[in-house]
Design a protein around this motif. Structure first.
Motif, PDB file in Angstrom:
ATOM      1  N   ALA A 149      16.494  -1.459 -13.425  1.00  0.00           N
ATOM      2  CA  ALA A 149      17.313  -0.878 -12.441  1.00  0.00           C
ATOM      3  C   ALA A 149      18.106   0.325 -12.734  1.00  0.00           C
ATOM      4  O   ALA A 149      18.263   1.276 -11.859  1.00  0.00           O
ATOM      5  N   GLU A 150      18.464   0.398 -14.042  1.00  0.00           N
ATOM      6  CA  GLU A 150      19.208   1.625 -14.348  1.00  0.00           C
ATOM      7  C   GLU A 150      18.434   2.930 -14.212  1.00  0.00           C
ATOM      8  O   GLU A 150      18.561   4.013 -13.936  1.00  0.00           O
TER       9      GLU A 150
ATOM     10  N   ALA B 208       0.530  -1.086  -0.166  1.00  0.00           N
ATOM     11  CA  ALA B 208      -0.072  -0.011   0.091  1.00  0.00           C
ATOM     12  C   ALA B 208       0.637   1.103  -0.003  1.00  0.00           C
ATOM     13  O   ALA B 208       0.385   2.272  -0.402  1.00  0.00           O
ATOM     14  N   GLU B 209       1.921   1.057   0.852  1.00  0.00           N
ATOM     15  CA  GLU B 209       2.829   2.376   0.487  1.00  0.00           C
ATOM     16  C   GLU B 209       3.791   2.421  -0.838  1.00  0.00           C
ATOM     17  O   GLU B 209       4.045   3.453  -1.315  1.00  0.00           O
ATOM     18  N   LEU B 210       4.104   1.226  -1.342  1.00  0.00           N
ATOM     19  CA  LEU B 210       4.747   1.237  -2.420  1.00  0.00           C
ATOM     20  C   LEU B 210       4.046   1.975  -3.646  1.00  0.00           C
ATOM     21  O   LEU B 210       4.727   2.713  -4.322  1.00  0.00           O
ATOM     22  N   VAL B 211       2.490   1.861  -3.710  1.00  0.00           N
ATOM     23  CA  VAL B 211       1.803   2.332  -4.700  1.00  0.00           C
ATOM     24  C   VAL B 211       1.826   3.714  -5.019  1.00  0.00           C
ATOM     25  O   VAL B 211       1.403   4.411  -5.688  1.00  0.00           O
ATOM     26  N   SER B 212       2.342   4.240  -3.695  1.00  0.00           N
ATOM     27  CA  SER B 212       2.312   5.738  -3.646  1.00  0.00           C
ATOM     28  C   SER B 212       3.387   6.513  -4.428  1.00  0.00           C
ATOM     29  O   SER B 212       3.597   7.766  -4.744  1.00  0.00           O
ATOM     30  N   TYR B 213       4.402   5.658  -4.710  1.00  0.00           N
ATOM     31  CA  TYR B 213       5.558   6.091  -5.449  1.00  0.00           C
ATOM     32  C   TYR B 213       5.667   5.737  -6.975  1.00  0.00           C
ATOM     33  O   TYR B 213       4.784   4.956  -7.441  1.00  0.00           O
ATOM     34  N   PRO B 214       6.086   6.587  -7.810  1.00  0.00           N
ATOM     35  CA  PRO B 214       6.145   6.255  -9.375  1.00  0.00           C
ATOM     36  C   PRO B 214       6.968   5.080  -9.571  1.00  0.00           C
ATOM     37  O   PRO B 214       8.117   4.761  -8.826  1.00  0.00           O
ATOM     38  N   LEU B 215       6.470   4.054 -10.358  1.00  0.00           N
ATOM     39  CA  LEU B 215       7.299   2.925 -10.287  1.00  0.00           C
ATOM     40  C   LEU B 215       7.749   2.520 -11.909  1.00  0.00           C
ATOM     41  O   LEU B 215       7.124   3.002 -12.742  1.00  0.00           O
ATOM     42  N   VAL B 216       8.726   1.766 -11.808  1.00  0.00           N
ATOM     43  CA  VAL B 216       9.473   1.387 -13.003  1.00  0.00           C
ATOM     44  C   VAL B 216       9.443  -0.245 -12.988  1.00  0.00           C
ATOM     45  O   VAL B 216       9.905  -0.796 -11.982  1.00  0.00           O
TER      46      VAL B 216
ATOM     47  N   LEU C 139       6.901   4.016 -16.306  1.00  0.00           N
ATOM     48  CA  LEU C 139       7.908   3.471 -17.216  1.00  0.00           C
ATOM     49  C   LEU C 139       7.960   2.047 -17.028  1.00  0.00           C
ATOM     50  O   LEU C 139       8.090   1.563 -16.013  1.00  0.00           O
ATOM     51  N   VAL C 140       7.898   1.496 -18.354  1.00  0.00           N
ATOM     52  CA  VAL C 140       7.913   0.110 -18.404  1.00  0.00           C
ATOM     53  C   VAL C 140       9.244  -0.227 -19.422  1.00  0.00           C
ATOM     54  O   VAL C 140       9.673   0.316 -20.491  1.00  0.00           O
ATOM     55  N   ALA C 141       9.973  -1.266 -18.959  1.00  0.00           N
ATOM     56  CA  ALA C 141      11.264  -1.537 -19.688  1.00  0.00           C
ATOM     57  C   ALA C 141      11.373  -3.225 -19.642  1.00  0.00           C
ATOM     58  O   ALA C 141      10.925  -3.773 -18.870  1.00  0.00           O
ATOM     59  N   SER C 142      11.734  -3.678 -20.717  1.00  0.00           N
ATOM     60  CA  SER C 142      11.644  -5.207 -21.114  1.00  0.00           C
ATOM     61  C   SER C 142      12.825  -5.907 -20.289  1.00  0.00           C
ATOM     62  O   SER C 142      12.694  -7.187 -20.146  1.00  0.00           O
TER      63      SER C 142
ATOM     64  N   GLY D  29      16.352   7.863 -10.902  1.00  0.00           N
ATOM     65  CA  GLY D  29      15.453   8.601 -10.320  1.00  0.00           C
ATOM     66  C   GLY D  29      14.177   8.759 -10.845  1.00  0.00           C
ATOM     67  O   GLY D  29      13.121   9.412 -10.684  1.00  0.00           O
ATOM     68  N   MET D  30      13.829   7.920 -11.969  1.00  0.00           N
ATOM     69  CA  MET D  30      12.690   7.674 -12.688  1.00  0.00           C
ATOM     70  C   MET D  30      11.755   7.182 -11.778  1.00  0.00           C
ATOM     71  O   MET D  30      10.568   7.413 -11.879  1.00  0.00           O
ATOM     72  N   GLY D  31      12.077   6.528 -10.791  1.00  0.00           N
ATOM     73  CA  GLY D  31      10.788   5.678  -9.896  1.00  0.00           C
ATOM     74  C   GLY D  31      11.596   4.415  -9.187  1.00  0.00           C
ATOM     75  O   GLY D  31      12.837   4.208  -9.272  1.00  0.00           O
TER      76      GLY D  31
END
Length: 292
Positions: A229-230, A185-193, A220-223, A235-237
């Motif tokens: 991780a990079e 519940a706390e994690l989803v308050s941050y922007p996520l990659v 942002l989504v990366a394959s 600082g993207m999320g």
């Protein structure tokens, strides 16, 4: 009537498209069309309705399909029986692997297998887990290393090689880095990659969010796990990855995500009906993964 004509006929029937069928059997589209036309001429009936963009089976094609499959299966059984008598294993194996998931035990297994059976052609393809599982079911891949949420598909043979929890991967100077555990519940308050949909890790995360009634902010989504991780390091999320994926990035801090009850599995999956070549490969895979 030739076996290759039946193979091309079934490829077009499965793909509903001559171009995709040609890519699947690794010959030109004109070659597939010519062989299917020759089969139709010999049978005295059109097998496909070519009037639209989709190649649809005619009534004759639908009637021919199970017999064509039975003929190819019988030919494969014949070859397997003779190979067993001669003590030989030959053929071609298509091995699938999750995009960007460089798992060294798989490479070691393939190398050991090639040394033992150098006449067998190996092809390694990368895709997301959802597509790889579909390829194994369809028979266009023999075995695949995939990520799944909770459990491997019940209708496939499987060997689980990793069962991991999810972690939030962050730079050491960010607030989550000081936590021993980060509630979902706390994690989803941050922007996520994150990794894309169709991967086991993303499926575990998404199912946990749905169960908890949470809506994550995926920016942002990366394959590839390394790219995820990079991007987090810049600082993207907050990156959402598995424990093993996070372990190769010592400059970041991995914080366990709590509240995710569905594990992310890494598993080998294959069709239950084994060819001699696949039967010979599996012991190498089990040995390499079990020793790591």
């Amino acid at each position: 009537m030739e076996l290759r004509q039946l193979e091309y006929f079934l490829a077009v029937a499965d793909e509903a498209n001559f171009t995709r069928a040609a890519e699947r059997v690794h010959i030109s589209q004109s070659g597939v069309s010519a062989q299917v036309k020759a089969l139709e001429t010999e049978l005295g009936a059109e097998l496909f309705d070519r009037s639209g963009r989709v190649a649809r089976l005619t009534a004759a094609g639908a009637a021919a399909r199970p017999y064509a499959q039975a003929a190819l299966d019988a030919a494969a059984d014949l070859r397997e029986a003779i190979d067993e008598v001669n003590g030989l294993v030959r053929g071609r194996l298509t091995v699938g692997m999750v995009t960007g998931c460089e798992v060294t035990p798989l490479f070691a297994a393939l190398a050991a297998f090639h040394r033992e059976h150098p006449t067998i052609e190996l092809e390694l393809v990368e895709d997301n887990s959802q597509h790889l599982i579909a390829s194994v079911i369809a028979g266009t891949a023999d075995i695949a290393l995939v990520g799944v949420a909770g459990a491997p598909p019940e209708h496939l043979g499987a060997h689980v090689v990793a069962n991991e929890g999810l972690v939030a991967l962050v730079p050491p100077d960010t607030p989550p880095a000081g936590s021993k555990g980060l509630p979902l519940a706390e994690l989803v308050s941050y922007p996520l990659v994150t990794l894309p949909e169709g991967t086991g890790i993303r499926a575990s995360f998404d199912e946990a969010c749905v169960t908890a009634g949470l809506i994550p902010d995926v920016v942002l989504v990366a394959s590839a796990p390394g790219a995820v991780a990079e991007l987090a390091a810049r600082g993207m999320g907050v990156a959402v990855l598995s424990e093993s994926m996070a372990s190769v990035h010592p400059g970041l801090v991995a914080v366990p995500i709590t509240g995710v009850d569905i594990p992310a599995l890494l598993a080998l999956v294959w069709r239950p009906r084994l060819s001699p070549a696949l039967s010979a490969l599996l012991p190498h895979c089990r040995r390499e993964f079990d020793n790591n």
